[in-house]
Design a protein around this motif. Structure first.
Motif, PDB file in Angstrom:
ATOM      1  N   SER A  38       0.821  -1.219   0.000  1.00 29.58           N
ATOM      2  CA  SER A  38       0.000   0.000   0.000  1.00 29.58           C
ATOM      3  C   SER A  38       0.856   1.271   0.000  1.00 29.58           C
ATOM      4  O   SER A  38       0.437   2.311  -0.514  1.00 29.58           O
ATOM      5  CB  SER A  38      -0.957   0.001   1.182  1.00 29.58           C
ATOM      6  OG  SER A  38      -0.282  -0.364   2.351  1.00 29.58           O
ATOM      7  N   THR A  39       2.066   1.190   0.542  1.00 27.23           N
ATOM      8  CA  THR A  39       2.888   2.402   0.679  1.00 27.23           C
ATOM      9  C   THR A  39       3.205   3.088  -0.657  1.00 27.23           C
ATOM     10  O   THR A  39       3.100   4.317  -0.739  1.00 27.23           O
ATOM     11  CB  THR A  39       4.184   2.084   1.453  1.00 27.23           C
ATOM     12  OG1 THR A  39       3.838   1.392   2.654  1.00 27.23           O
ATOM     13  CG2 THR A  39       4.943   3.363   1.808  1.00 27.23           C
ATOM     14  N   ASP A  67       8.991  -8.577  -6.593  1.00 25.14           N
ATOM     15  CA  ASP A  67       8.517  -9.883  -6.148  1.00 25.14           C
ATOM     16  C   ASP A  67       7.137 -10.206  -6.717  1.00 25.14           C
ATOM     17  O   ASP A  67       6.464  -9.348  -7.294  1.00 25.14           O
ATOM     18  CB  ASP A  67       8.493  -9.958  -4.610  1.00 25.14           C
ATOM     19  CG  ASP A  67       7.820  -8.737  -3.964  1.00 25.14           C
ATOM     20  OD1 ASP A  67       7.175  -7.958  -4.690  1.00 25.14           O
ATOM     21  OD2 ASP A  67       7.928  -8.583  -2.742  1.00 25.14           O
ATOM     22  N   LYS A 202       5.203   0.833  11.435  1.00 29.82           N
ATOM     23  CA  LYS A 202       6.510   0.538  10.819  1.00 29.82           C
ATOM     24  C   LYS A 202       7.669   1.050  11.679  1.00 29.82           C
ATOM     25  O   LYS A 202       8.835   0.880  11.316  1.00 29.82           O
ATOM     26  CB  LYS A 202       6.590   1.170   9.418  1.00 29.82           C
ATOM     27  CG  LYS A 202       5.567   0.649   8.417  1.00 29.82           C
ATOM     28  CD  LYS A 202       5.831  -0.793   8.045  1.00 29.82           C
ATOM     29  CE  LYS A 202       4.753  -1.379   7.159  1.00 29.82           C
ATOM     30  NZ  LYS A 202       4.719  -0.823   5.830  1.00 29.82           N
TER      31      LYS A 202
HETATM   32  N1  GLP Z   1       6.238  -7.818  -0.746  1.00 24.72           N
HETATM   33  C1  GLP Z   1       5.648  -6.613  -0.260  1.00 24.72           C
HETATM   34  C2  GLP Z   1       6.752  -5.659   0.178  1.00 24.72           C
HETATM   35  O1  GLP Z   1       7.509  -5.260  -0.962  1.00 24.72           O
HETATM   36  C3  GLP Z   1       6.148  -4.453   0.875  1.00 24.72           C
HETATM   37  O2  GLP Z   1       7.181  -3.553   1.235  1.00 24.72           O
HETATM   38  C4  GLP Z   1       5.395  -4.906   2.092  1.00 24.72           C
HETATM   39  C5  GLP Z   1       4.830  -3.760   2.927  1.00 24.72           C
HETATM   40  O3  GLP Z   1       3.594  -3.382   2.417  1.00 24.72           O
HETATM   41  P1  GLP Z   1       2.766  -2.118   2.866  1.00 24.72           P
HETATM   42  O4  GLP Z   1       3.361  -0.966   2.117  1.00 24.72           O
HETATM   43  O5  GLP Z   1       1.373  -2.409   2.411  1.00 24.72           O
HETATM   44  O6  GLP Z   1       2.901  -1.988   4.318  1.00 24.72           O
HETATM   45  O7  GLP Z   1       4.321  -5.729   1.644  1.00 24.72           O
HETATM   46  C6  GLP Z   1       4.630  -6.866   0.857  1.00 24.72           C
HETATM   47  O8  GLP Z   1       5.025  -7.880   1.700  1.00 24.72           O
END
Ligand code: GLP
Length: 264
Positions: A38-39, A67, A202
């Protein structure tokens, strides 16, 4: 590490988008490393707006995503290929043939990982790699215990990551427990890396990445080894940093230096 602490998530997205926009303006044939989660979504919206305004073009760019879930085809709504098409590629002037996401439906995932690495090398390597961070410190799908020099490979997801990402899947929907991810060694070869993190959930991972020891238990701590790593975080994600004021001081001095250099 350059540590940039901004007021909120919108400022983080704008700062990150400017790095990518400047890169494309400087080198239209840039190879961009992209991320899901989501970031980065707000950053992608900024890039779409800049593209529509004619400030940047992706027409000569190539992209490699970090990934993909193993076991999902690219047209599956929860696949990262689908996410990238929806969130970015379908809204910009990129040639989709030049967008690469690890193949989650590869018959032979081991060979596919090697081929993915070869494609990155053939494209000249990644110029700027975008990263998010998991609550357990993962980057891409490099979960804790990942080798700090690992290459693109099949990785088993931790329960924490499966739980965090369960929100994207319907309750009765199949959720993969395996992935193909660029390795930490692969990520460290990008010429520049830009990691975005926002929100208090985070803050522990951000502290471990910046102030913790270099260790496989926090894969993002490997960025301490990179020559050009920019960590862009909001105040909430920065809230557990012991040396927060020092980082703000360094960045203020850095801004003054950049302003001076711009006058030369
Ligand atoms: N493979 C992805 C990562 O690349 C990402 O950094 C992480 C955090 O996601 P969010 O930004 O939603 O917290 O989610 C997933 O696991």
């Amino acid at each position: 590490m350059q540590i940039v602490i901004l007021n909120d998530a919108a400022a983080v997205a704008a700062y990150g988008a400017n790095i990518f926009a400047t890169q494309l303006q400087k080198k239209p044939t840039s190879v961009l490393g992209l991320a899901t989660g989501s970031t980065p979504v707000a950053l992608y919206q900024e890039l779409i707006a800049k593209n529509k305004a004619g400030e940047i073009s992706f027409s000569q760019a190539t992209t490699f995503n970090l990934d993909e879930y193993l076991g999902l085809t690219g047209d599956h709504p929860q696949s990262y290929r689908h996410f990238m098409n929806e969130q970015l590629f379908s809204h910009i002037d990129i040639n989709k043939d030049n967008t690469f996401v690890p193949p989650g439906d590869a018959l032979n995932p081991i060979t596919a990982c090697k081929e993915y690495e070869d494609k990155i090398v053939a494209a000249g390597g990644v110029d700027v790699q975008l990263l998010g961070i998991g609550r357990n410190g993962h980057i891409g799908f490099n979960e804790p215990s990942s080798g700090l020099r690992s290459r693109t490979r099949v990785k088993t997801l931790t329960k924490a990551t499966v739980d965090d990402n369960a929100r994207f899947f319907a309750a009765d929907e199949y959720q993969p427990q395996l992935s193909i991810t660029m390795g930490i060694g692969t990520i460290l070869e990008a010429k520049k890396v830009v990691l975005l993190a926002t929100g208090e959930n985070k803050a522990d991972a951000v502290r471990a990445m910046i102030e913790g020891p270099l260790m496989a238990a926090c894969p993002a701590s490997a960025l301490q080894l990179h020559q050009d790593a920019v960590i862009v975080i909001d105040k909430a994600a920065a809230s557990k940093l012991a040396d927060l004021e020092f980082y703000q001081h360094i960045e203020a001095e850095n801004q003054k230096l950049q302003a001076h250099l711009a006058t030369l």
